[in-house]
Design a protein around this motif. Structure first.
Motif, PDB file in Angstrom:
ATOM      1  N   SER A 185       0.845  -1.190   0.000  1.00 44.20           N
ATOM      2  CA  SER A 185       0.000   0.000   0.000  1.00 44.20           C
ATOM      3  C   SER A 185       0.880   1.239   0.000  1.00 44.20           C
ATOM      4  O   SER A 185       2.085   1.168   0.259  1.00 44.20           O
ATOM      5  N   GLU A 186       0.276   2.373  -0.276  1.00 41.57           N
ATOM      6  CA  GLU A 186       1.035   3.623  -0.339  1.00 41.57           C
ATOM      7  C   GLU A 186       1.548   4.020   1.045  1.00 41.57           C
ATOM      8  O   GLU A 186       0.756   4.161   1.978  1.00 41.57           O
ATOM      9  N   PRO A 187       2.843   4.229   1.204  1.00 48.11           N
ATOM     10  CA  PRO A 187       3.386   4.617   2.504  1.00 48.11           C
ATOM     11  C   PRO A 187       3.143   6.090   2.815  1.00 48.11           C
ATOM     12  O   PRO A 187       3.134   6.926   1.915  1.00 48.11           O
ATOM     13  N   LYS A 188       2.950   6.380   4.081  1.00 47.19           N
ATOM     14  CA  LYS A 188       2.733   7.756   4.521  1.00 47.19           C
ATOM     15  C   LYS A 188       3.972   8.346   5.191  1.00 47.19           C
ATOM     16  O   LYS A 188       4.114   9.557   5.273  1.00 47.19           O
ATOM     17  N   THR A 189       4.852   7.475   5.719  1.00 49.65           N
ATOM     18  CA  THR A 189       6.047   7.928   6.410  1.00 49.65           C
ATOM     19  C   THR A 189       7.265   7.249   5.799  1.00 49.65           C
ATOM     20  O   THR A 189       7.149   6.248   5.076  1.00 49.65           O
ATOM     21  N   TRP A 190       8.441   7.775   6.124  1.00 52.93           N
ATOM     22  CA  TRP A 190       9.681   7.177   5.623  1.00 52.93           C
ATOM     23  C   TRP A 190       9.830   5.741   6.121  1.00 52.93           C
ATOM     24  O   TRP A 190      10.222   4.851   5.365  1.00 52.93           O
ATOM     25  N   LYS A 191       9.493   5.521   7.373  1.00 58.14           N
ATOM     26  CA  LYS A 191       9.559   4.172   7.926  1.00 58.14           C
ATOM     27  C   LYS A 191       8.660   3.229   7.134  1.00 58.14           C
ATOM     28  O   LYS A 191       9.036   2.092   6.818  1.00 58.14           O
ATOM     29  N   ASP A 192       7.471   3.704   6.780  1.00 62.18           N
ATOM     30  CA  ASP A 192       6.554   2.907   5.966  1.00 62.18           C
ATOM     31  C   ASP A 192       7.132   2.652   4.576  1.00 62.18           C
ATOM     32  O   ASP A 192       6.924   1.587   3.993  1.00 62.18           O
TER      33      ASP A 192
END
Length: 454
Positions: A185-192
């Motif tokens: 899925s589309e990440p929202k944060t750098w960690k994601d």
């Protein structure tokens, strides 16, 4: 305005809408929906009049090649049609300031040049190469541009440049089939983002394409991480070299980048492959090969749409996009760049072309072709070929004057805008060896100190 800007969209909601639009199925850009260059819109009733230039010959220099050159040529052809002038596109080498310096020394400068850096405008003005905008061009600029964009084209209060083309350089484009197959899925944060990359890698597809052969793409990686993580105040200070590159905030940003750059298995072609990949290929290899491309996603600006279209992938279905993820608890960054038209010769021909380029009529021609974003607030958004690009354009204009510009484009060109030198070269070296954060910082500071001193 001495400090450039980085688009800080008061509307992160607009970018959220961008992602939602990109995932919505249709791209709104079928041939039937595509407006022609002569379609009505924001240009109606602008009162643009151009002089007769029959028999005059003009030269326009820019570093654009491929689709960008072809689309800009369509704009110049319309100017020829309206004025009777003959306009020749002159391919320029990067850095264009050096190219122009050679032309000027030889007594044959082009009439108009497209400068891709704020620093280049300042440098050219300091050399007294540029001619101030005439009253007609200034009138178009005042009618159709926000103060921020007007200020970016001025030096010490004198307007020289018309920002014809802008860019949102904080977008990650992805192969929807590769994401779907991996269950990503589309990440929202750098960690994601790192987690998403690992998920895609486990599915058998290399997750990230990096155009490391072009050093400017690496400066964009750094700037997005730095802006989100360190904040706009430090971003501005670093851009002006009031903050040294040895500052701990730079170390944090480089260390963050190393979380991706330090894992060759996540990069298409590994480290060596990334360093040999030029920007256009970094995009096209993400959208060829169906659900088994060379990479699942690529970071770069809205202008990537032209390269995506060349693969036959459909924006909004095959190719989707999400905003560059937030880093370290900061807001999602959005970095903007742009190309400004400036006059290097006196005469009504050059001034007439700048007047035309400041109008929505000129912007509409390229907007219809895709891969283009205009800061002209009077341009009808219907001119853009699909909903994704319309949303990006709406967000840009909606930001008003609350934005900043690409950091490297604000700096002396010898540091922030020269292939194989300065920041471009140091960040390429860092991509080779992302463990050496301190060494990269020292090299960046040494290069910056030299450039600002010169």
């Amino acid at each position: 305005m001495r400090q450039g800007r980085t688009l800080r969209l008061a509307a992160v909601t607009a970018l959220a809408a961008l992602a939602a639009t990109a995932c919505g199925g249709g791209d709104g850009g079928s041939d039937d929906d595509r407006p022609s260059a002569s379609a009505g819109g924001g240009s109606a009733g602008t009162g643009l009049t151009l002089p007769s230039l029959k028999g005059e010959k003009l030269e326009v220099a820019a570093v654009w090649t491929g689709p960008e050159q072809a689309n800009f040529t369509k704009v110049l052809k319309e100017f020829e049609k309206r004025t009777g002038a003959t306009v020749t596109f002159v391919p320029a080498q990067d850095p264009i300031v050096n190219f122009l310096g050679t032309k000027i020394a030889g007594g044959s400068p082009p009439d108009v040049a497209m400068l891709p850096q704020v620093g280049a405008i300042r440098q050219a003005a300091a050399q007294k190469w540029l001619k101030p905008l005439g009253p007609e061009a200034k009138a178009q600029l005042a009618a159709h541009y926000g103060k921020g964009w007007q200020d970016l084209g001025a030096v010490d209060g004198t307007p020289y440049g018309v920002y014809f083309k802008a860019a949102n350089k904080s977008l990650v484009w992805y192969n929807s089939a590769a994401f779907d197959n991996a269950g990503a899925s589309e990440p929202k944060t750098w960690k994601d983002l790192i987690s998403t990359a690992e998920t895609i890698s486990a599915s058998g597809v290399t997750p990230v394409s990096v155009g490391g052969a072009d050093g400017w793409t690496l400066t964009d990686w750094f700037e997005n991480v730095y802006l989100s993580q360190a904040g706009p105040e430090k971003y501005d200070r670093l851009a002006r070299h009031e903050l040294k590159w040895t500052d701990p905030s730079v170390a944090r940003a480089l260390t963050t980048l190393a979380e991706l750059f330090g894992k060759p298995s996540l990069l298409a072609g590994g480290t060596n492959g990334a360093l040999q990949t030029e920007f256009p290929v970094s995009v096209t290899q993400t959208f060829t090969g169906g659900d088994q491309p060379n990479a699942a996603m690529v970071f770069e600006g809205d202008f990537s749409a032209v390269n995506i279209a060349a693969t036959g992938a459909k924006i909004g279905t095959d190719a989707k996009v999400f905003p560059f993820p937030a880093v370290g608890g900061g807001p999602a960054p959005v970095v903007t760049g742009g190309d400004a038209a400036v006059a290097l010769k006196d005469g009504k021909g050059a001034q007439a072309l700048l007047t035309f380029l400041a109008s929505p009529e000129a912007a509409r021609i390229w907007a219809a072709e895709g891969g283009f974003l205009s800061p002209n607030k009077s341009l009808d958004k219907a001119a853009y070929p699909n909903d994704v690009q319309r949303t990006i354009a709406t967000a840009l204009i909606g930001a008003g004057d609350d934005f900043r510009f690409d950091m490297s484009d604000q700096m002396p060109q010898s540091f922030g805008g020269t292939p194989g030198k300065g920041e471009w070269k140091v960040l390429q070296d860092f991509l080779k060896n992302p463990k050496d954060v301190a060494g990269a910082q020292a090299a960046l500071e040494a290069e910056a100190a030299k450039a600002y001193k010169d």
